[in-house]
Design a protein around this motif. Structure first.
Motif, PDB file in Angstrom:
ATOM      1  N   GLU A 276       0.754  -1.166   0.063  1.00  0.00           N
ATOM      2  CA  GLU A 276      -0.088   0.094   0.113  1.00  0.00           C
ATOM      3  C   GLU A 276       0.923   1.249  -0.026  1.00  0.00           C
ATOM      4  OE1 GLU A 276      -0.615  -0.016   5.051  1.00  0.00           O
ATOM      5  OE2 GLU A 276      -2.444  -0.418   3.623  1.00  0.00           O
ATOM      6  N   MET A 277       2.006   1.038   0.255  1.00  0.00           N
ATOM      7  CA  MET A 277       3.068   2.298   0.506  1.00  0.00           C
ATOM      8  C   MET A 277       4.036   2.597  -0.804  1.00  0.00           C
ATOM      9  SD  MET A 277       4.332   2.345   4.304  1.00  0.00           S
ATOM     10  CE  MET A 277       5.044   4.158   4.107  1.00  0.00           C
ATOM     11  N   ILE A 278       3.656   1.417  -1.765  1.00  0.00           N
ATOM     12  CA  ILE A 278       4.385   1.468  -2.955  1.00  0.00           C
ATOM     13  C   ILE A 278       3.654   1.918  -4.186  1.00  0.00           C
ATOM     14  CG2 ILE A 278       5.918   0.037  -4.397  1.00  0.00           C
ATOM     15  CD1 ILE A 278       5.975  -2.136  -2.430  1.00  0.00           C
ATOM     16  N   ASN A 279       4.201   2.828  -4.880  1.00  0.00           N
ATOM     17  CA  ASN A 279       3.667   3.567  -5.912  1.00  0.00           C
ATOM     18  C   ASN A 279       3.545   2.340  -7.270  1.00  0.00           C
ATOM     19  OD1 ASN A 279       6.063   3.396  -7.205  1.00  0.00           O
ATOM     20  ND2 ASN A 279       6.147   5.551  -6.789  1.00  0.00           N
ATOM     21  N   SER A 280       2.333   3.049  -8.137  1.00  0.00           N
ATOM     22  CA  SER A 280       2.332   1.856  -9.269  1.00  0.00           C
ATOM     23  C   SER A 280       3.175   1.608 -10.071  1.00  0.00           C
ATOM     24  CB  SER A 280       0.870   2.488 -10.293  1.00  0.00           C
ATOM     25  OG  SER A 280       1.568   3.898 -10.529  1.00  0.00           O
ATOM     26  N   ASP A 281       4.268   2.546 -10.321  1.00  0.00           N
ATOM     27  CA  ASP A 281       5.679   2.172 -11.329  1.00  0.00           C
ATOM     28  C   ASP A 281       6.168   1.054 -10.764  1.00  0.00           C
ATOM     29  OD1 ASP A 281       4.480   4.005 -13.043  1.00  0.00           O
ATOM     30  OD2 ASP A 281       5.545   5.755 -12.177  1.00  0.00           O
ATOM     31  N   ASP A 282       6.408   1.316  -9.425  1.00  0.00           N
ATOM     32  CA  ASP A 282       7.368   0.544  -8.642  1.00  0.00           C
ATOM     33  C   ASP A 282       6.673  -1.121  -8.571  1.00  0.00           C
ATOM     34  OD1 ASP A 282       9.441   2.239  -8.156  1.00  0.00           O
ATOM     35  OD2 ASP A 282       8.613   3.045  -6.235  1.00  0.00           O
ATOM     36  N   LYS A 283       5.357  -0.847  -8.300  1.00  0.00           N
ATOM     37  CA  LYS A 283       4.659  -2.242  -8.329  1.00  0.00           C
ATOM     38  C   LYS A 283       4.880  -3.117  -9.951  1.00  0.00           C
ATOM     39  CE  LYS A 283       1.081  -1.312  -5.129  1.00  0.00           C
ATOM     40  NZ  LYS A 283      -0.557  -1.028  -4.920  1.00  0.00           N
ATOM     41  N   LEU A 284       4.724  -2.160 -10.771  1.00  0.00           N
ATOM     42  CA  LEU A 284       4.650  -2.755 -12.228  1.00  0.00           C
ATOM     43  C   LEU A 284       6.021  -3.220 -12.595  1.00  0.00           C
ATOM     44  CD1 LEU A 284       3.281  -3.289 -14.823  1.00  0.00           C
ATOM     45  CD2 LEU A 284       3.815  -1.053 -15.435  1.00  0.00           C
ATOM     46  N   HIS A 285       7.034  -2.466 -12.294  1.00  0.00           N
ATOM     47  CA  HIS A 285       8.481  -2.703 -12.539  1.00  0.00           C
ATOM     48  C   HIS A 285       9.295  -3.473 -11.659  1.00  0.00           C
ATOM     49  CE1 HIS A 285       7.278   0.723 -15.308  1.00  0.00           C
ATOM     50  NE2 HIS A 285       7.761   0.196 -16.193  1.00  0.00           N
ATOM     51  N   VAL A 286       8.958  -3.616 -10.458  1.00  0.00           N
ATOM     52  CA  VAL A 286       9.710  -4.218  -9.362  1.00  0.00           C
ATOM     53  C   VAL A 286       9.076  -5.437  -8.755  1.00  0.00           C
ATOM     54  CG1 VAL A 286      10.906  -3.628  -7.277  1.00  0.00           C
ATOM     55  CG2 VAL A 286      10.915  -1.738  -9.061  1.00  0.00           C
ATOM     56  N   VAL A 287       7.943  -5.130  -8.149  1.00  0.00           N
ATOM     57  CA  VAL A 287       7.226  -6.200  -7.390  1.00  0.00           C
ATOM     58  C   VAL A 287       6.609  -7.124  -8.238  1.00  0.00           C
ATOM     59  CG1 VAL A 287       5.261  -6.441  -5.653  1.00  0.00           C
ATOM     60  CG2 VAL A 287       6.658  -4.321  -5.634  1.00  0.00           C
ATOM     61  N   VAL A 288       6.102  -6.771  -9.442  1.00  0.00           N
ATOM     62  CA  VAL A 288       5.160  -8.048 -10.252  1.00  0.00           C
ATOM     63  C   VAL A 288       6.482  -8.866 -10.737  1.00  0.00           C
ATOM     64  CG1 VAL A 288       4.142  -8.295 -12.109  1.00  0.00           C
ATOM     65  CG2 VAL A 288       3.362  -6.450 -10.688  1.00  0.00           C
ATOM     66  N   PRO A 289       7.642  -8.391 -11.390  1.00  0.00           N
ATOM     67  CA  PRO A 289       8.775  -9.416 -11.814  1.00  0.00           C
ATOM     68  C   PRO A 289       9.229 -10.177 -10.715  1.00  0.00           C
ATOM     69  CG  PRO A 289       9.153  -7.326 -12.759  1.00  0.00           C
ATOM     70  CD  PRO A 289       8.133  -6.969 -11.553  1.00  0.00           C
ATOM     71  N   LEU A 290       9.243  -9.544  -9.493  1.00  0.00           N
ATOM     72  CA  LEU A 290       9.543 -10.311  -8.079  1.00  0.00           C
ATOM     73  C   LEU A 290       8.749 -11.486  -7.796  1.00  0.00           C
ATOM     74  CD1 LEU A 290      11.429 -10.904  -5.872  1.00  0.00           C
ATOM     75  CD2 LEU A 290      10.451  -9.336  -4.378  1.00  0.00           C
ATOM     76  N   VAL A 291       7.227 -11.234  -7.805  1.00  0.00           N
ATOM     77  CA  VAL A 291       6.127 -12.061  -7.546  1.00  0.00           C
ATOM     78  C   VAL A 291       6.145 -13.423  -8.674  1.00  0.00           C
ATOM     79  CG1 VAL A 291       3.901 -12.519  -7.281  1.00  0.00           C
ATOM     80  CG2 VAL A 291       4.987 -10.362  -6.244  1.00  0.00           C
ATOM     81  N   MET A 292       6.400 -12.581  -9.832  1.00  0.00           N
ATOM     82  CA  MET A 292       6.542 -13.736 -10.974  1.00  0.00           C
ATOM     83  C   MET A 292       7.617 -14.879 -10.897  1.00  0.00           C
ATOM     84  SD  MET A 292       3.591 -13.468 -12.576  1.00  0.00           S
ATOM     85  CE  MET A 292       2.311 -12.010 -12.623  1.00  0.00           C
ATOM     86  N   SER A 293       8.499 -14.390 -10.446  1.00  0.00           N
ATOM     87  CA  SER A 293       9.726 -15.171 -10.331  1.00  0.00           C
ATOM     88  C   SER A 293       9.573 -16.192  -9.253  1.00  0.00           C
ATOM     89  CB  SER A 293      11.061 -14.293 -10.048  1.00  0.00           C
ATOM     90  OG  SER A 293      10.907 -13.690  -8.824  1.00  0.00           O
ATOM     91  N   VAL A 294       9.177 -15.780  -7.860  1.00  0.00           N
ATOM     92  CA  VAL A 294       8.727 -16.550  -6.954  1.00  0.00           C
ATOM     93  C   VAL A 294       7.655 -17.637  -7.158  1.00  0.00           C
ATOM     94  CG1 VAL A 294       7.788 -16.698  -4.663  1.00  0.00           C
ATOM     95  CG2 VAL A 294       9.285 -14.994  -5.255  1.00  0.00           C
ATOM     96  N   CYS A 295       6.675 -17.189  -8.008  1.00  0.00           N
ATOM     97  CA  CYS A 295       5.558 -17.883  -8.548  1.00  0.00           C
ATOM     98  C   CYS A 295       6.015 -19.223  -9.537  1.00  0.00           C
ATOM     99  CB  CYS A 295       4.275 -17.323  -9.269  1.00  0.00           C
ATOM    100  SG  CYS A 295       3.336 -16.242  -7.991  1.00  0.00           S
ATOM    101  N   GLU A 296       7.046 -18.943 -10.271  1.00  0.00           N
ATOM    102  CA  GLU A 296       7.736 -19.770 -11.115  1.00  0.00           C
ATOM    103  C   GLU A 296       8.839 -20.843 -10.409  1.00  0.00           C
ATOM    104  OE1 GLU A 296       9.865 -17.320 -13.999  1.00  0.00           O
ATOM    105  OE2 GLU A 296       8.165 -16.942 -15.199  1.00  0.00           O
ATOM    106  N   THR A 297       8.968 -20.716  -9.012  1.00  0.00           N
ATOM    107  CA  THR A 297       9.845 -21.386  -8.232  1.00  0.00           C
ATOM    108  C   THR A 297       8.965 -22.913  -8.135  1.00  0.00           C
ATOM    109  OG1 THR A 297      10.980 -19.768  -7.311  1.00  0.00           O
ATOM    110  CG2 THR A 297      11.116 -21.563  -6.010  1.00  0.00           C
ATOM    111  N   PRO A 298       9.685 -24.105  -8.458  1.00  0.00           N
ATOM    112  CA  PRO A 298       8.903 -25.259  -8.013  1.00  0.00           C
ATOM    113  C   PRO A 298       8.749 -25.402  -6.694  1.00  0.00           C
ATOM    114  CG  PRO A 298      10.708 -25.846  -9.583  1.00  0.00           C
ATOM    115  CD  PRO A 298      10.758 -24.280  -9.034  1.00  0.00           C
ATOM    116  N   LEU A 299       7.585 -26.243  -6.230  1.00  0.00           N
ATOM    117  CA  LEU A 299       7.248 -26.453  -4.808  1.00  0.00           C
ATOM    118  C   LEU A 299       8.390 -27.240  -4.029  1.00  0.00           C
ATOM    119  CD1 LEU A 299       3.488 -27.594  -4.979  1.00  0.00           C
ATOM    120  CD2 LEU A 299       4.451 -25.095  -4.619  1.00  0.00           C
TER     121      LEU A 299
END
Length: 842
Positions: A276-299
């Motif tokens: 909630e304290m991170i702006n939309s640009d940082d979410k789009l270019h920083v947080v979303v790639p990080l989340v996608m990389s974690v989601c691609e990690t096998p269980l």
């Protein structure tokens, strides 16, 4: 023969003799461990000493158990006499803590924490004495003791002034940040740093605390980095959005790529909490790639990270909703589907059983957030398969988590709620009572959403299945020993009185509740069954069914052969006095209750004596004068003829309460009770009016159906008569023409027709003009009947469907409308008859 008897006697009641000897040997040390006379003298304290002197005496020469008792009682001493306690007792406690055991240390930490949290003393007066003691034992060699003192300090920070925190806490904190100190000391500094950040403004946090936090983030020990990473959230909220983006977000991204798994996990959790304290640009270019990389990690590669992701998955998707593309959105939904079946695959290299179970439980926890993320319209295509899989999971804990969040999913689905009815039936029929217990917590909300929004349930075969599943769930719980769960289930089943039709309640649920009321031996379950039964009785809108239930209550309970049932009737009366109005209760329950004064069992009379003040509070003069006389007669009979001593003592106490009843209750409480009772009575009257309207509407529908059937049969007979008349007139015309042609052929062509032929012509004329006149009169009669039918349908359609406040006036209007319709019908019939007679004359 006799040795066999001896063996049987030795092993008969208490087991083998060897086990008895072992029990005797086990009890011997207990008897030897009793205190001697000398020990009792040492534990004895002079009674003339006051509390402060006794505490000082016990802290000085008392045993350890006495010292622990005095230290645990330190908050009460501070409340009584704070000055003397801090002057004489607290110094003794400080001296004892040096070199004492863990029990005394823990008792002192808990006592100081209570003193600081309750704000017993003025903080600025004795802060130094308390805080100095806490900081002195913060680095205790025992980890449990040091953690207890640390919790005391963290709780004290909220009550300490800023200057004291800066001088007494931050300066030692800066000193302990060096690597020369132990790891527990640096970890404690990280926790203190995160707690004190909320006490200062952003300028001081950025200038003095942020550099210290960076140094802890770069610590060589992973435990210190992990602890500091979890404290960055409080520091970020203290600094603000801009400083979080510039100073803390790069640190978090660096820690998210740490070689230690615990550090990466802490960084990932902190980033999700700060979305909630991170702006939309940082979410789009920083947080979303990080989340996608974690989601691609096998269980199998990083189970702890995946477990943490599963716990925060709903919060993560909600925070990134506006920054995701359609492909990324579908990717997150697909990953959630994979998490919902984690550990259920039959292939090799599976995850740990406990971790996979935890992941699926976290998915159940995040189901409501994922329904919002996917949208209720796409639930069937996106999430239904995962939801169904979690409700049918082989692990009980997972099904229990799914049942706990079921009501939230139902609320979010809206009009598509019938989709999950199958899963509700599965959870209601689950073999594990833990699942049913979790489902019962919000059963009323679940059933209300399903029964109010599922319009087609009554047309579907699943509606009877839902009712049978509810009954089977109650029977399953009733057969178990979980009486608290049975009580909870009956408590939530009372909502069925306003959700289900009265006919279903009367046929299926009311008999079962009555069986529980009369056969169950657990008193809380019986009382809850009585409340549920009274709810069913109150909201039943059919007078015959209500009368049947009341007759069964009077016959089986109030007049039952077992005194246990008669006691249950008094419980029903106690509950009914809260649910029904005074008028209804006095009409149906009061007299049978007072008749129990003649009961031969003393327990029933004892229960009645306890209930008399409540019964007296329901009477109002002068309307209930006769009932009040019966109650007074009941009291006099108990006072004069009662022989049981317990009943006599109770009735004497009851008489005193009855005498004070009209004087002790304040006027505003009495008025509030009267207003509430008037509201109950109004609702009961509306239920009766609703029953009358429903009966009148059903009767009007039957009359209308009969009228339509009679009209259709009448039109069919009239059409047959008209066709017969037309055929007969045609035959007569043919006969007249045939006779005329014969007469013309028998006479000369030049001769004139005689006068005898004129009637034939007149007859022919009448025969030709008759059908025309009958058709015109028939058309007028049909038009009149159509007008009459429309007026009749208008009069019947004026019956209101919904219950309003002016129901009585509507009923009067309805009666007037029926009378007017009947009068109009008679007048129209008279007009039609007169018209037909006039046309016949013409």
């Amino acid at each position: 023969m006799f040795p066999s008897r001896m063996n049987v006697n030795q092993c008969g009641l208490f087991g083998p003799m060897d086990e008895l000897q072992e029990l005797v040997l086990m009890e011997r040390p207990v008897r030897r461990s009793l205190k001697t006379a000398e020990e009792i003298d040492q534990l004895t304290v002079d009674e003339d000493l006051n509390d402060i002197e006794r505490a000082v005496y016990l802290l000085s020469i008392g045993q350890e158990v006495q010292r622990v008792s005095v230290i645990s009682n330190l908050p009460s001493l501070v409340r009584q006499n704070p000055a003397e306690t801090f002057r004489r007792v607290v110094p003794k406690v400080r001296d004892i803590l040096n070199g004492s055991g863990a029990e005394i240390q823990l008792a002192a930490a808990a006592s100081f924490l209570t003193i600081l949290q309750d704000d017993i003393i003025l903080i600025h007066t004795h802060t130094y004495s308390i805080l100095k003691t806490v900081l002195l034992h913060l680095n205790h060699r025992d980890t449990v003791v040091s953690n207890a003192w640390l919790e005391t300090l963290l709780s004290a920070i909220n009550a300490l002034p800023k200057e004291t925190i800066k001088q007494e806490v931050l300066n030692p904190l800066l000193y302990q940040s060096h690597l020369s100190h132990s790891v527990p000391a640096r970890v404690a500094s990280c926790r203190i740093l995160g707690r004190v950040a909320s006490k200062f403004d952003s300028h001081i946090v950025k200038k003095e605390l942020l550099p210290l936090a960076r140094s802890f983030c770069q610590d060589v020990d992973c435990e210190v980095r992990t602890c500091m990473c979890r404290q960055l959230e409080s520091i970020a909220r203290a600094t603000g959005v801009d400083d979080t983006r510039m100073e803390l977000l790069p640190e978090l991204l660096e820690l998210a790529e740490d070689e230690e798994r615990s550090v990466r996990l802490a960084a990932f959790d902190t980033i999700i909490n700060l979305l909630e304290m991170i702006n939309s640009d940082d979410k789009l270019h920083v947080v979303v790639p990080l989340v996608m990389s974690v989601c691609e990690t096998p269980l199998q590669t990083d189970e702890v990270i995946v477990a943490s992701l599963s716990f925060q998955f709903g919060k993560l998707c909600s925070g990134l909703t506006g920054s995701l593309s359609d492909e990324q959105r579908s990717c997150l939904l697909q990953h959630f589907k994979v998490l919902c079946v984690a550990g259920l695959q039959t292939e090799g290299n599976q995850t740990d059983i406990n971790e996979s179970k935890l992941i699926r439980c976290n998915c159940c926890y995040n189901l409501p957030a994922m329904v919002v993320f996917a949208g209720s319209t796409h639930f069937l295509s996106e999430l239904y398969s995962s939801f169904s899989s979690l409700c049918c999971d082989p692990e009980v804990s997972v099904r229990r988590s799914a049942a706990a969040s079921f009501h939230q999913v139902v609320k979010l689905l809206g009009s598509n709620v019938q989709v999950v009815l199958k899963e509700l039936l599965v959870l209601l029929q689950d073999d594990a009572l833990e699942v049913l217990d979790a489902l019962m917590n919000h059963l009323e909300e679940t059933l209300e959403a399903i029964l109010s929004r599922g319009e087609n349930l009554t047309l579907d075969n699943k509606f009877p299945e839902l009712l049978s599943a509810l009954l089977l769930a109650e029977q399953k719980v009733g057969c178990s020993l979980r009486w608290r769960l049975h009580e909870k289930l009956l408590q939530h089943y009372s909502c069925l009185a306003r959700l289900l039709p009265g006919e279903l309640l009367h046929q299926s649920f009311a008999p079962r509740i009555f069986v529980i009321l009369t056969t169950n031996k657990v008193l809380p379950v019986q009382r809850e069954a009585a409340r549920t039964f009274c709810m069913f009785l109150r909201y039943n809108r059919k007078q015959e069914q209500r009368q049947e239930l009341m007759e069964r209550v009077i016959q089986d309970l109030a007049q039952g052969r077992s005194y246990w049932n008669r006691l249950r009737f008094l419980d029903v009366c106690e509950t009914a006095s809260e649910i029904f109005s005074r008028k209804y209760f006095n009409k149906h329950f009061l007299v049978p209750a007072l008749e129990l004064v003649h009961d031969p069992v003393a327990n029933v009379r004892y229960k009645l004596c306890q209930l008399l003040p409540r019964l007296r509070s329901l009477l109002r003069l002068p309307a209930d004068k006769q009932l009040l006389q019966q109650l007074d007669f009941c009291v006099q009979k108990l006072l004069c003829r009662e022989k049981d001593k317990d009943v006599v003592a109770t009735i004497r106490q009851t008489v005193l309460e009855l005498d004070k009843l009209d004087f002790t209750e304040p006027f505003h409480k009495r008025q509030a009770r009267d207003v509430l009772d008037q509201k109950k009575e109004t609702e009961e009257c509306l239920l009766l009016e609703m029953e009358q309207l429903e009966r009148q509407q059903s009767e009007a529908k039957v009359v209308e159906r009969k009228r339509r059937d009679s009209k259709s049969s009448l039109s069919a007979t009239k059409s047959m008569s008209l066709s017969g008349a037309a055929l007969s007139s045609g035959k007569e015309m043919r006969k007249a023409k045939l006779s005329r042609s014969r007469s013309l052929s028998s006479q000369p062509t030049t001769s004139k027709p005689t006068t005898s032929e004129r009637p034939v012509k007149v007859k022919d004329l009448n025969s030709t003009s008759g059908p025309g006149m009958s058709s015109t009169s028939q058309n007028k009669d049909d038009s009149l009947r159509n007008i009459q039918f429309t007026m009749a349908t208008q009069s019947t359609s004026s019956v209101p469907v919904l219950i309003r406040s002016n129901t009585t006036s509507l009923l009067d209007r309805q009666g007037c409308g029926v009378k007017e319709g009947q009068s109009r019908k008679l007048s129209m019939n008279r007009k039609s008859n007169s018209f037909s007679v006039q046309s016949g004359r013409d």
